[in-house]
Design an enzyme around this catalytic site. Structure first.
Site, PDB file in Angstrom:
ATOM      1  N   CYS A  83       0.830  -1.212   0.000  1.00 23.62           N
ATOM      2  CA  CYS A  83       0.000   0.000   0.000  1.00 23.62           C
ATOM      3  C   CYS A  83       0.863   1.260   0.000  1.00 23.62           C
ATOM      4  O   CYS A  83       1.966   1.268   0.536  1.00 23.62           O
ATOM      5  CB  CYS A  83      -0.913   0.024   1.223  1.00 23.62           C
ATOM      6  N   CYS A 160      -3.961  -8.628   6.583  1.00 29.29           N
ATOM      7  CA  CYS A 160      -3.817  -7.513   5.645  1.00 29.29           C
ATOM      8  C   CYS A 160      -5.191  -6.900   5.443  1.00 29.29           C
ATOM      9  O   CYS A 160      -6.151  -7.634   5.161  1.00 29.29           O
ATOM     10  CB  CYS A 160      -3.244  -8.002   4.310  1.00 29.29           C
ATOM     11  N   ASP A 381      -7.916  -3.459 -24.099  1.00 24.88           N
ATOM     12  CA  ASP A 381      -7.563  -3.501 -22.678  1.00 24.88           C
ATOM     13  C   ASP A 381      -6.174  -4.121 -22.570  1.00 24.88           C
ATOM     14  O   ASP A 381      -6.011  -5.262 -22.141  1.00 24.88           O
ATOM     15  CB  ASP A 381      -8.600  -4.326 -21.910  1.00 24.88           C
ATOM     16  N   CYS A 408      -4.644   0.277 -17.459  1.00 24.39           N
ATOM     17  CA  CYS A 408      -4.212   0.141 -16.067  1.00 24.39           C
ATOM     18  C   CYS A 408      -3.007   1.019 -15.776  1.00 24.39           C
ATOM     19  O   CYS A 408      -2.434   0.937 -14.673  1.00 24.39           O
ATOM     20  CB  CYS A 408      -3.905  -1.321 -15.729  1.00 24.39           C
TER      21      CYS A 408
END
Length: 454
Positions: A83, A160, A381, A408
């Protein structure tokens, strides 16, 4: 003149974010990257690495904090590489991701769109439906968790906040089994040991599929492991052994042995059912994927009569969603197993107006164009690296009304938008969707057309 050397401390204002989520400051012409800071904050920063035009630092004292700063809700934050945004509110994270998309499109794509806010998740916690936990025997004992940033050092992670509670329970039982029966972890350096990864896939029905990745084709005390996992998680559907004896960073090998139960899960997406085995590709965040695909379908503007070409179609998730509103859908993907899965998914869902071809995206599109197929909509994509250099011209030559680009990575998206614009296809709308809350990743859908007045 200011002393700008390693270990010197400077007072800096954070003015933005990098693509990786670090704060950005400036020091006498140099860009300074400072992790775990927020735009608008002022910090005393110790420089840890200094180059001619750029430096990396560490915040040592917060002078003026942001109202968006929060206490991280994970004890491993900063030590685990998973993260990047747990020190700020989710609202600020979404603003940062929106700015990243807009900046990439403007600076690289040379286009300025009126972007709506990034579509955030209703719940930014416990969303990952697939987790791959490396296993290692370190100085402090057995570790089953995640890699530390920029290393192969495994950090033991009992829990997590991004993974379902089922994964937490299964991971605890798995580690206890390894310790109870002295099952050796794999050692990358020596190429010895047995257990490489614990892999868990979950679905929205509350079911779990466990895969143990091992450096061998037999698992000692396998029955005891199955029993421990079943006791830990009532929704367990199956346990699979994957054999990976290669000296590689690729997680999965080619051989699978089912130890108990079944080797697949089913999941619903856009009112379609998909069967997922261990190696099947499927988006990590199901709820947000539905919002991403809904945006792509809206941008495609389908009426039920169009021919749609879906490049980089994977197992057919977007293709089959498009097929619900199109006359004909043609999917292309270079991975043979994915095409087999796509065809099976079409059969299972009774979709008769979708067909799939295995091959390079550009080559398939070129061949279809040579056969006289002129799709009204092309959906792409691609992987993170974006379109291959020759693909934009191939797409433009087919003359579609719309090109819908699902990305992405905002940087490669912006590069390809620029290439397509040079070929006459200009972006007219875009939508960011957050599939990976609390991480630096963000997805974007862009609609391009030859007629910007549409």
């Amino acid at each position: 003149m200011t002393d700008i050397r390693k270990n010197t401390v400077h007072t800096l204002d954070i003015t933005g974010y990098t693509a990786e989520g670090m704060g950005v400051a400036r020091l006498e012409g140099r860009v300074v990257f400072v992790p775990f800071t927020i735009q608008g904050e002022r910090w005393k920063v110790r420089l840890e690495k200094v180059n001619r035009n750029v430096a990396w630092g560490r915040g040592v004292e917060l002078i003026s904090g942001s109202p968006e700063r929060v206490e991280p809700d994970c004890p491993l934050y900063g030590r685990c590489g998973g993260c990047q945004f747990r020190h700020m509110t989710y609202a600020e994270e979404l603003r940062a991701k929106g700015r990243r998309i807009a900046d990439a499109l403007e600076r690289v794509g040379h286009v300025k769109l009126n972007l709506p806010p990034v579509l955030g998740a209703e719940d930014p916690l416990r969303y990952r439906n697939k987790v791959q936990l490396p296993v290692s025997q370190g100085r402090q004992g057995l570790a089953v968790g995640y890699y530390r940033p920029r290393s192969h050092d495994v950090l033991d992670a009992p829990d997590c906040p991004l993974q379902p509670q089922a994964v937490t329970c299964l991971r605890g039982a798995f580690k206890n089994w390894m310790e109870t029966y002295a099952i050796p972890a794999y050692d990358e350096g020596r190429g010895e040991g047995l257990i490489r990864h614990l892999y868990v896939r979950t679905n929205s029905r509350g079911e779990s599929l466990v895969c143990v990745v091992a450096n061998g084709d037999k698992l000692p005390h396998g029955e005891e492991l199955v029993e421990a996992l079943r006791q830990a998680e009532p929704g367990l559907a199956g346990v699979v052994l994957n054999v990976n004896t290669r000296d590689t960073n690729v997680i999965l090998g080619d051989q699978y042995h089912t130890l108990w139960g079944r080797d697949w899960l089913e999941e619903m997406l856009c009112q379609l059912t998909f069967r997922l085995s261990v190696p099947s590709f499927f988006q990590i965040n199901r709820a947000q994927t539905e919002r991403l695909y809904s945006a792509a379908l809206e941008f495609a503007g389908l009426t039920g009569a169009e021919t749609v070409l879906d490049l980089y179609c994977g197992i057919g998730t977007i293709s089959l969603a498009l097929a619900q509103r199109a006359g004909r859908v043609i999917g292309a993907e270079i991975v043979p197993q994915a095409i087999r899965d796509a065809r099976e998914n079409a059969r299972r869902n009774g979709v008769a107006n979708a067909e799939f071809f295995c091959g390079d995206a550009g080559a398939v599109a070129q061949r279809l164009g040579a056969e006289g197929i002129r799709p009204q909509v092309i959906c792409v994509d691609p992987p993170r690296k974006g379109l291959a250099p020759e693909v934009p011209a191939i797409l433009a030559a087919m003359g579609p009304k719309w090109i819908v680009y699902v990305s992405c990575d905002p940087a490669t998206l912006a590069r390809d938008v620029s290439r397509l614009s040079d070929l006459g296809y200009r972006p007219v709308k875009a939508q960011g969707v957050d599939l990976f809350p609390r991480t630096a990743h963000v997805e974007t859908v862009v609609a391009l057309t030859q007629n910007p007045t549409l």
